[in-house]
Motif scaffolding. Sequence first.
Motif, short mmCIF file in Angstrom:
data_model
loop_
_atom_site.label_atom_id
_atom_site.label_comp_id
_atom_site.label_asym_id
_atom_site.label_seq_id
_atom_site.Cartn_x
_atom_site.Cartn_y
_atom_site.Cartn_z
N LYS B 18 0.83 -1.24 0.15
CA LYS B 18 -0.02 0.00 -0.04
C LYS B 18 0.69 1.07 0.05
N LYS B 19 0.42 2.22 -0.82
CA LYS B 19 1.14 3.53 -0.78
C LYS B 19 1.13 4.25 0.80
N GLN B 20 2.30 4.84 1.04
CA GLN B 20 2.19 5.59 2.27
C GLN B 20 1.49 6.51 2.31
N ARG B 21 0.25 6.62 3.03
CA ARG B 21 -0.61 7.52 3.32
C ARG B 21 -0.95 8.04 4.55
N SER B 22 -0.89 9.45 4.77
CA SER B 22 -1.06 9.76 5.98
C SER B 22 -2.63 9.64 6.70
N LEU B 23 -2.76 9.53 7.71
CA LEU B 23 -4.12 9.42 8.17
C LEU B 23 -4.98 10.61 7.72
N TRP B 24 -4.19 11.81 7.84
CA TRP B 24 -5.05 13.12 7.45
C TRP B 24 -5.57 12.84 5.99
N GLN B 25 -4.66 11.98 4.96
CA GLN B 25 -4.98 12.21 3.43
C GLN B 25 -5.99 11.35 3.52
N GLU B 26 -5.97 10.10 4.38
CA GLU B 26 -7.08 9.23 4.28
C GLU B 26 -8.34 9.83 4.52
N ALA B 27 -8.29 10.71 5.78
CA ALA B 27 -9.59 11.28 5.97
C ALA B 27 -10.08 12.43 5.28
N TRP B 28 -9.28 12.95 4.29
CA TRP B 28 -9.61 13.77 3.25
C TRP B 28 -10.34 12.90 2.23
N ARG B 29 -9.77 11.91 2.03
CA ARG B 29 -10.39 10.96 1.18
C ARG B 29 -11.81 10.45 1.31
N ARG B 30 -11.86 10.05 2.69
CA ARG B 30 -13.42 9.78 3.17
C ARG B 30 -14.35 11.15 3.09
N ILE B 219 -1.73 14.21 21.58
CA ILE B 219 -2.49 15.33 20.62
C ILE B 219 -3.06 14.66 19.29
N PRO B 220 -2.19 13.95 18.60
CA PRO B 220 -2.79 13.19 17.47
C PRO B 220 -4.26 12.49 17.62
N ASN B 221 -4.05 11.74 18.66
CA ASN B 221 -5.33 10.84 19.13
C ASN B 221 -6.35 11.76 19.76
N SER B 222 -6.15 12.90 20.33
CA SER B 222 -7.40 13.72 20.84
C SER B 222 -7.93 14.73 19.79
N LEU B 223 -7.05 14.77 18.56
CA LEU B 223 -7.44 15.74 17.76
C LEU B 223 -8.73 15.60 16.91
N ALA B 224 -9.24 14.82 16.70
CA ALA B 224 -10.48 14.57 15.95
C ALA B 224 -11.69 14.96 16.72
N PRO B 225 -11.74 14.84 17.79
CA PRO B 225 -13.16 15.46 18.64
C PRO B 225 -12.92 16.60 18.81
N ILE B 226 -11.83 17.36 18.96
CA ILE B 226 -11.56 18.72 19.06
C ILE B 226 -11.73 19.41 17.86
N ILE B 227 -11.36 19.02 16.74
CA ILE B 227 -11.76 19.64 15.35
C ILE B 227 -13.47 19.52 15.18
N VAL B 228 -14.06 18.42 15.56
CA VAL B 228 -15.43 18.43 15.43
C VAL B 228 -16.07 19.79 16.19
N GLN B 229 -15.67 19.45 17.34
CA GLN B 229 -16.22 20.52 18.42
C GLN B 229 -16.12 22.04 18.04
N ALA B 230 -14.72 22.07 17.32
CA ALA B 230 -14.44 23.46 17.28
C ALA B 230 -15.33 23.95 15.82
N THR B 231 -15.51 23.04 14.78
CA THR B 231 -16.31 23.26 13.87
C THR B 231 -17.93 23.56 14.10
N ALA B 300 -15.22 11.30 9.23
CA ALA B 300 -13.99 11.24 8.21
C ALA B 300 -12.94 10.89 9.16
N LEU B 301 -12.95 11.47 10.47
CA LEU B 301 -11.58 11.35 10.93
C LEU B 301 -11.50 10.40 11.98
N ASP B 302 -12.60 9.44 11.98
CA ASP B 302 -12.70 8.07 12.81
C ASP B 302 -12.19 6.92 12.04
N PRO B 303 -10.98 6.73 12.33
CA PRO B 303 -10.48 5.43 11.50
C PRO B 303 -11.30 4.16 11.38
#
Lengths: 321, 307
Positions: B18-30, B219-231, B300-303
């Motif tokens: 599999k190509k190296q893809r960061s989780l953020w790219q994966e999230a964007w794809r989703r 931080i990377p593991n707690s970022l998802a709920p924070i981003i959602v909450q912030a939006t 999108a942010l929940d893998p």
Amino acid sequence: MTDAKNEILRVEGLKKYFGSSGAVLHAVDDVNFSINEGATLGVVGESGCGKSTMGRTILRLHEPTEGKVFFKGENIVDYDKKQMKALRKEMQIIFQDPFASLNPRMSISETIIEPLIIQGVYDKKDKAGLQKRVRELMDLVGLAERLINTYPHELDGGRRQRIGIARALALNPKFIVCDEPVSALDVSIQAQILNLMQDLQDELGLTYMFITHDLSVVKHFANDIAVMYLGQLVEKAPAELLFKNPLHPYTKALLSAIPVPDPDYKMERILLQGEITSPINPEPGCRFAKRCPLATAECSGQDLVLREVEPEHFVTCRLVQ
Amino acid sequence: MANLEKTASEQNSNISTKKQRSLWQEAWRRFKKNKLAMAGMGFIMFLIVIAIGTIIVDLVTNKSFYDAYVIKLDLRNRLEPPSSAHIFGLDEFGRDMFLRMIWAIRYSLFMGTIAIVISTIVGGVLGAVAGFYGKLTDNVIMRFMDILLAIPSMLLAIAIVAAMGTSITNVLIAIAISYVPTFARTVRASVLTIKDQEFIEAARAVGASDTRIIFKYIIPNSLAPIIVQATLGVAGAILSIAGLSFLGLGIQPPTPEWGAMLSNARTYIRDAWHITVIPGMGIMLTILAINVVGDGLRDALDPRLKS
């Protein structure tokens, strides 16, 4: 106890208490043992008896309350932060739950690279060197190379546990605490992982402290077995001897509980009665006394120590002559 | 030894690595797959482009366009309904509603965003410190947050603005403070769940420092709920700003702001529907768009939800 020459780890009077004023939980209470290089010590006991806490205290993931841990002859309890960091290269841990022990935000390669970078074995920029080492380790633990960029949630329990093993091996440690590494896995996968660990031990000359509650797992795996009950070792002997001639009443009860795959076999289970002694502020004396079928009044009141009753065979029970 | 343990499927597989893809790219794809969220995102982008356009016009013309058209009164034609000359009609002072609407975007959208960015950072740091160090630190910080939480956020904002006086900065501060406790709580909760996980212990076992653990593991593991909450918080903040303006405590006339426009227009609701409906629709659509994006981000942010 054992030949001091090839002894890799010796634990003396190790204690780990939780809580301070009033209720003190004696998780590990005055434990003594040693492990020879290249050997496997199996530590067995029921849930909550302090096996995992003992493993972590030896690695100083918990600070011991009292006692000494000698690794290659040096007391590592006195080590400062810097010495400890260097020592982590030599001592590693494999965790029980492969679903919780991997960072879900890191791919396999990132997870395996992490210790190499933290310990400065490779430079962060040495991509080629790091990739080579990751492939080596993945090959060693039997992970297909195509999985290199996958994330933990895409893999099954067995493969995740292999990642955990690869991470532990990344720094070429000498001694590994295996904290119930197979109890969260399916039985078919348990065998694979156990075989893998045995092969790795032969190949790399590893020393294991193998924590488990499953006696049949350690039976063929461990050289020595230590039986733990409420924070104390109650019996320790070479594996074969312990199975052939268990002396402590608790060990006997444990062994009688191993299921035999034969429907006609009539199991003679020793069913333990009574309540488990609370590990919070325990009274002096044998901690098993409340459930022991043989206990008398003299069993309480005085703390017991491991005595060598036959060569290599240690037991605390005062009724054993 | 190596192939000894490989399962058959792995050996026979000819699937390429599999190509190296960061989780953020994966999230964007989703995220891209979610049409509703993309539509919301498109709408917000559209608003941002217009808002930037109006800011550029102000800068280039040195506010002369603003003075000549946006706040120009034409009392003779007041309350004129939408026509080809004024597509959103004229308001109660004969000002062009369309121009006022697009000039107002910056206040709603940008102020809401800035307020939330401030409260995310302040609340995030407080929550992370409280969660990571625990004990007394935790108690002192969180009890203070509880005091703030006990006061309804709108009331708190009103009190702050009333005490400090009405100005754009004060409104911003008021909104930011009233959202701090929510973020502190969210961040603390996710730090607490993460810091006792075994992978943190694994990191300690290989000798990782506290800083590394915080930045690479927690931080990377707690970022998802924070981003959602912030939006979602931005939507709330826009509403609060509109609400404050509606009460006359926010943006002051003649500066156009959706909430203030709505407030001033309500007297004329029987005579001219357009001057209340249009700013109301503006607020509603923007908040809907942000909420849809927030929901999309959460998925999108929940893998684990990955398909």
